[in-house]
Design a protein around this motif. Structure first.
Motif, short mmCIF file in Angstrom:
data_model
loop_
_atom_site.label_atom_id
_atom_site.label_comp_id
_atom_site.label_asym_id
_atom_site.label_seq_id
_atom_site.Cartn_x
_atom_site.Cartn_y
_atom_site.Cartn_z
N PHE A 190 0.86 -1.18 0.00
CA PHE A 190 0.00 0.00 0.00
C PHE A 190 0.90 1.24 0.00
CE2 PHE A 190 -2.81 -3.25 1.47
CZ PHE A 190 -4.10 -2.85 1.11
N PRO A 191 0.79 2.09 -1.01
CA PRO A 191 1.65 3.28 -1.09
C PRO A 191 1.15 4.41 -0.20
CG PRO A 191 0.24 3.18 -3.01
CD PRO A 191 -0.09 1.96 -2.19
N LEU A 192 1.44 4.33 1.07
CA LEU A 192 1.08 5.39 2.00
C LEU A 192 2.26 6.35 2.10
CD1 LEU A 192 -0.64 3.10 4.66
CD2 LEU A 192 -1.67 4.23 2.68
N SER A 195 5.88 2.64 1.88
CA SER A 195 5.26 1.41 1.40
C SER A 195 4.95 0.50 2.58
CB SER A 195 6.20 0.71 0.41
OG SER A 195 5.58 -0.45 -0.10
N VAL A 196 3.69 0.08 2.65
CA VAL A 196 3.23 -0.74 3.78
C VAL A 196 2.65 -2.04 3.24
CG1 VAL A 196 1.50 -0.90 5.61
CG2 VAL A 196 2.76 1.23 5.28
N ARG A 197 2.97 -3.12 3.92
CA ARG A 197 2.40 -4.42 3.58
C ARG A 197 1.56 -4.95 4.74
NH1 ARG A 197 4.37 -7.28 -0.82
NH2 ARG A 197 6.17 -6.35 -1.87
N ILE A 198 0.39 -5.45 4.40
CA ILE A 198 -0.43 -6.14 5.39
C ILE A 198 -0.88 -7.46 4.76
CG2 ILE A 198 -1.26 -3.99 6.43
CD1 ILE A 198 -3.98 -4.62 4.98
N SER A 199 -1.73 -8.17 5.46
CA SER A 199 -2.36 -9.36 4.89
C SER A 199 -3.79 -9.39 5.40
CB SER A 199 -1.59 -10.62 5.29
OG SER A 199 -1.58 -10.78 6.71
#
Length: 250
Positions: A190-192, A195-199
């Protein structure tokens, strides 16, 4: 449940026709009062307007103002039934649709599937990047889920970082394909502000003779979703009445 916004727009069109010299169209207003699929508040609105016209009190009203009020009511209904952040149906509207779908499924034997999608790691985004970043993630995540579901399903925001998906008339393999696509889409960065990754953890429940009510479907999907979280997250679980769930990770 018929769509409130579409019904109110139709009432407005009838009023315009009456204003343009078609008084017989007042009968079309009263047809809403006897239609079981029309929400009671819309039926009452149509009846009140029709009664005013029949009683000739419409002369004391500016019809244009009445039409403007209708569209203002339409906007208010949309706000009351949709999540203000994502624009998706809120819990109340989603549960209303689920109730109707379950009733129709009992009548005609349609297959239903309910997915509960809970974001993994959302709290840490809120805690480290702030609520604005969290809101942006929720908005983008909702759009990704919608893209996976397409036009043949309904999505609702149930609260916080939990979303629900209702699929009607899909085979089990098609439902699992949608759930897998949701998982895959939420894994992408997610380009906040950075860069952030979740699941996500996804619980899947199918309608069955022993689970044909909204409450049963919701409970089963919730159980499956928490199994997915307990088994390590970033996966889906399918609720099985035998209590043996299948683990799907892509």
């Amino acid at each position: 449940m018929a769509d409130d916004a579409a019904l109110i727009a139709d009432i407005a069109r009838i009023l315009k026709d009456i204003a343009w010299g078609e008084p017989e169209r007042v009968a079309d207003l009263f047809r809403y009062t006897g239609d079981p699929v029309v929400p009671s508040h819309v039926a009452e609105l149509a009846e009140r307007i029709g009664t005013i016209i029949v009683q000739k009190e419409v002369r004391e009203f500016q019809l244009e103002t009445l039409i403007e009020d209708l569209f203002a009511t339409r906007k208010a209904l949309v706000r009351a039934r949709h999540d203000p952040l994502t624009g998706l149906p809120n819990r109340a509207m989603f549960e209303e649709a689920l109730d109707k779908a379950c009733a129709q499924a009992v009548d005609c034997g349609a297959d239903l599937a309910l997915l509960l999608v809970d974001f993994d790691g959302f709290k840490s985004v809120n805690d480290t990047l702030g609520h604005d970043a969290g809101d942006a993630l929720l908005t983008e995540g909702a759009a990704r889920i919608a893209a996976c579901v397409g036009e043949y399903g309904m999505i609702g925001r149930m609260g916080g970082d939990e979303f629900a998906v209702l699929l009607v008339g899909r085979t089990e393999s098609e439902v699992l394909e949608v759930a897998g696509a949701v998982l895959e889409s939420l894994r992408r960065p997610f380009p906040l502000r950075e860069s952030v990754r979740i699941s996500a953890s996804v619980g899947v429940a199918f309608s069955a003779p022993e689970a044909s009510t909204p409450a049963a479907l919701m409970k089963n999907a919730d159980v499956a979703m928490y199994r997915a979280k307990g088994d390590g997250r970033d996966r889906m679980q399918v609720y099985r009445s035998s209590a043996v769930a299948r683990d799907w990770r892509r």
